[in-house]
Design a protein around this motif. Structure first.
Motif, PDB file in Angstrom:
ATOM      1  N   GLN A  83       0.820  -1.211   0.000  1.00  0.00           N
ATOM      2  CA  GLN A  83       0.000   0.000   0.000  1.00  0.00           C
ATOM      3  C   GLN A  83       0.854   1.261   0.000  1.00  0.00           C
ATOM      4  N   GLU A  84       1.941   1.249   0.766  1.00  0.00           N
ATOM      5  CA  GLU A  84       2.758   2.447   0.935  1.00  0.00           C
ATOM      6  C   GLU A  84       3.632   2.720  -0.282  1.00  0.00           C
ATOM      7  N   PHE A  85       4.300   1.682  -0.798  1.00  0.00           N
ATOM      8  CA  PHE A  85       5.340   1.906  -1.795  1.00  0.00           C
ATOM      9  C   PHE A  85       4.895   1.653  -3.236  1.00  0.00           C
ATOM     10  N   VAL A  86       3.848   0.861  -3.420  1.00  0.00           N
ATOM     11  CA  VAL A  86       3.343   0.612  -4.771  1.00  0.00           C
ATOM     12  C   VAL A  86       2.145   1.502  -5.073  1.00  0.00           C
ATOM     13  N   ILE A  87       1.170   1.540  -4.161  1.00  0.00           N
ATOM     14  CA  ILE A  87      -0.066   2.286  -4.398  1.00  0.00           C
ATOM     15  C   ILE A  87       0.083   3.764  -4.071  1.00  0.00           C
ATOM     16  N   LYS A  88       0.584   4.080  -2.875  1.00  0.00           N
ATOM     17  CA  LYS A  88       0.599   5.462  -2.411  1.00  0.00           C
ATOM     18  C   LYS A  88       1.778   6.261  -2.949  1.00  0.00           C
ATOM     19  N   LYS A  89       2.999   5.852  -2.629  1.00  0.00           N
ATOM     20  CA  LYS A  89       4.187   6.629  -3.004  1.00  0.00           C
ATOM     21  C   LYS A  89       4.714   6.297  -4.397  1.00  0.00           C
TER      22      LYS A  89
ATOM     23  N   ILE B  55       8.067   1.930  -6.378  1.00  0.00           N
ATOM     24  CA  ILE B  55       8.355   0.782  -7.241  1.00  0.00           C
ATOM     25  C   ILE B  55       7.068   0.348  -7.923  1.00  0.00           C
ATOM     26  N   SER B  56       7.204  -0.373  -9.026  1.00  0.00           N
ATOM     27  CA  SER B  56       6.033  -0.880  -9.736  1.00  0.00           C
ATOM     28  C   SER B  56       5.547  -2.175  -9.079  1.00  0.00           C
ATOM     29  N   GLU B  57       4.335  -2.572  -9.427  1.00  0.00           N
ATOM     30  CA  GLU B  57       3.800  -3.819  -8.877  1.00  0.00           C
ATOM     31  C   GLU B  57       4.620  -5.020  -9.328  1.00  0.00           C
ATOM     32  N   GLU B  58       5.114  -4.980 -10.557  1.00  0.00           N
ATOM     33  CA  GLU B  58       5.922  -6.108 -11.060  1.00  0.00           C
ATOM     34  C   GLU B  58       7.224  -6.248 -10.273  1.00  0.00           C
ATOM     35  N   VAL B  59       7.877  -5.119 -10.005  1.00  0.00           N
ATOM     36  CA  VAL B  59       9.113  -5.151  -9.217  1.00  0.00           C
ATOM     37  C   VAL B  59       8.830  -5.615  -7.798  1.00  0.00           C
TER      38      VAL B  59
END
Length: 384
Positions: A28-34, A37-41
């Motif tokens: 939630q923090e690093f893929v969706i919000k900030k 990184i991408s979801e694949e990574v």
């Protein structure tokens, strides 16, 4: 660097619920919000961190920090995420040693909480692990071996046997999607990190044997525990129990009480080692136990990821991962039987409380902090 530290510090303060919840917080923090990184990574990092021994959530945090601002930021990310839990666990150890709360009824409640949490973890790991014809046989076989031949290297042997079964008997798979993940770590540094990882694994036992010093003994025990944990944070329980309880450093009651409290703390479960270090040797024990239980994670992350893009192309890698996870689940099952369950459930009322806590966690999804409160109160309500 400051952004990385304070972001992970916030997560370290609010990330209750164990390793699975931590991964959801990170997503939630690093893929969706900030969108760091991408979801694949994210999925690629998670796949590798779950394969490597050690705490997956801590390793994933190191990876995200390193991808954001370099390897130093990876270390800062770990510090921010881990520091709150370390302080809380050491604080609990201080209270326990000071006999500020001397009534042993709450102590027994913590053991019941620990039993319920471990049972819940086993159920979740069973459900989340891949279905395979050999699954039940590897899990039960690993559990029986760990129970019958309890020893310092039993867990390692069980894991190696499981890896061998996966390599030779499991069908090859090639289901990992290709995603490029680079930490900009030179290949030479990566090889040195991996070499140092294995060097310490064999050097520390020798230093412990020849010196006879407690500091080397603590370093060896916690480094081995951090280096040989496959299958999630809960699997560290049998390794640490074997290292600190069977050597007589602390008693079963103190061990299980600390493990029960660790379930309700935010941040990584591996900070249980900080509590154990304090109980064994005060503040110097905290430093040694914390540093050496997490050190393998750093060496593996910075040593393995630069080589991952080549290693991942071998189809047998996934089969070995699956088999190791089954073996790790069997080890955890053995630890649940002895000492977790046998040291917590002495009466019909204890069994009722254990089953109730387990029911609340599985079917009503009650959070761990509330389970801890219920477990602490339950012994005082015993009518017998």
């Amino acid at each position: 660097m400051k952004e990385v530290f304070f972001t992970f510090l916030k997560l370290g303060l609010i990330s209750f619920g164990g390793p699975t919840a931590h991964l959801a917080y990170f997503y939630q923090e690093f893929v969706i919000k900030k969108k760091w990184i991408s979801e694949e990574v994210y999925k690629e990092l998670l796949a590798v961190c779950q394969f490597l021994p050690g705490p997956a959530s801590s390793q994933l945090g190191i990876c995200i920090g390193a991808l954001r601002s370099g390897w130093k930021a990876g270390c800062i990310a770990w510090l921010g995420f881990t520091l709150p839990s370390i302080l809380l666990m050491v604080g609990f150890g201080i209270l326990l040693k000071s006999n500020i709360v001397p009534d042993l009824k709450w102590f027994h409640g913590l053991k019941l909480v620990a039993a319920a949490v471990v049972a819940h973890a086993i159920l979740n790991m069973w459900k989340n692990s891949k279905d395979h014809p050999y699954k039940i046989y590897i899990v039960i076989g690993s559990a029986l071996i760990a129970l019958v031949f309890a020893g310092a290297f039993t867990q390692l042997i069980v894991i190696l046997v499981g890896a061998g079964i996966g390599f030779f008997l499991f069908k090859e798979e090639t289901d990992l999607p290709y995603v490029s993940v680079s930490f900009s770590v030179p290949k030479k540094i990566a090889l040195w990190s991996l070499g140092f990882f294995f060097l310490l694994l064999f050097l520390l036992p020798l230093l412990k044997s020849f010196s006879g010093l407690l500091s080397f003994a603590i370093s060896d025990s916690f480094y081995r525990s951090g280096a040989l944990v496959f299958g999630g944070g809960h699997v560290v329980l049998p390794l640490l129990e074997n290292e600190v309880v069977r050597q007589g450093w602390i008693g079963k009651e103190e061990f299980l009480a600390g493990y029960g409290v660790a379930q309700a703390m935010p941040g990584p479960l591996f900070t249980f080692a900080s509590y154990l270090g304090y109980m064994i040797s005060g503040y110097s024990g905290v430093i040694l136990s914390t540093a050496f239980v997490f050190l393998p994670s750093f060496l593996l992350v910075f040593g393995f990821f630069p080589l991952w893009e080549k290693i991942r192309n071998y189809p047998k890698m996934r089969t070995v991962i699956d088999a190791i996870q089954f073996s790790a689940l069997g080890i955890l099952l053995s630890a649940f039987c002895i000492p977790v369950f046998t040291s917590a459930v002495y009466s019909a009322y204890d069994l009722f409380i254990f089953c109730s806590l387990f029911f609340l966690m599985v079917f009503l999804k009650v959070p761990n902090w509330l389970i801890l409160i219920i477990g602490l109160i339950a012994p005082f309500l015993n009518p017998f």
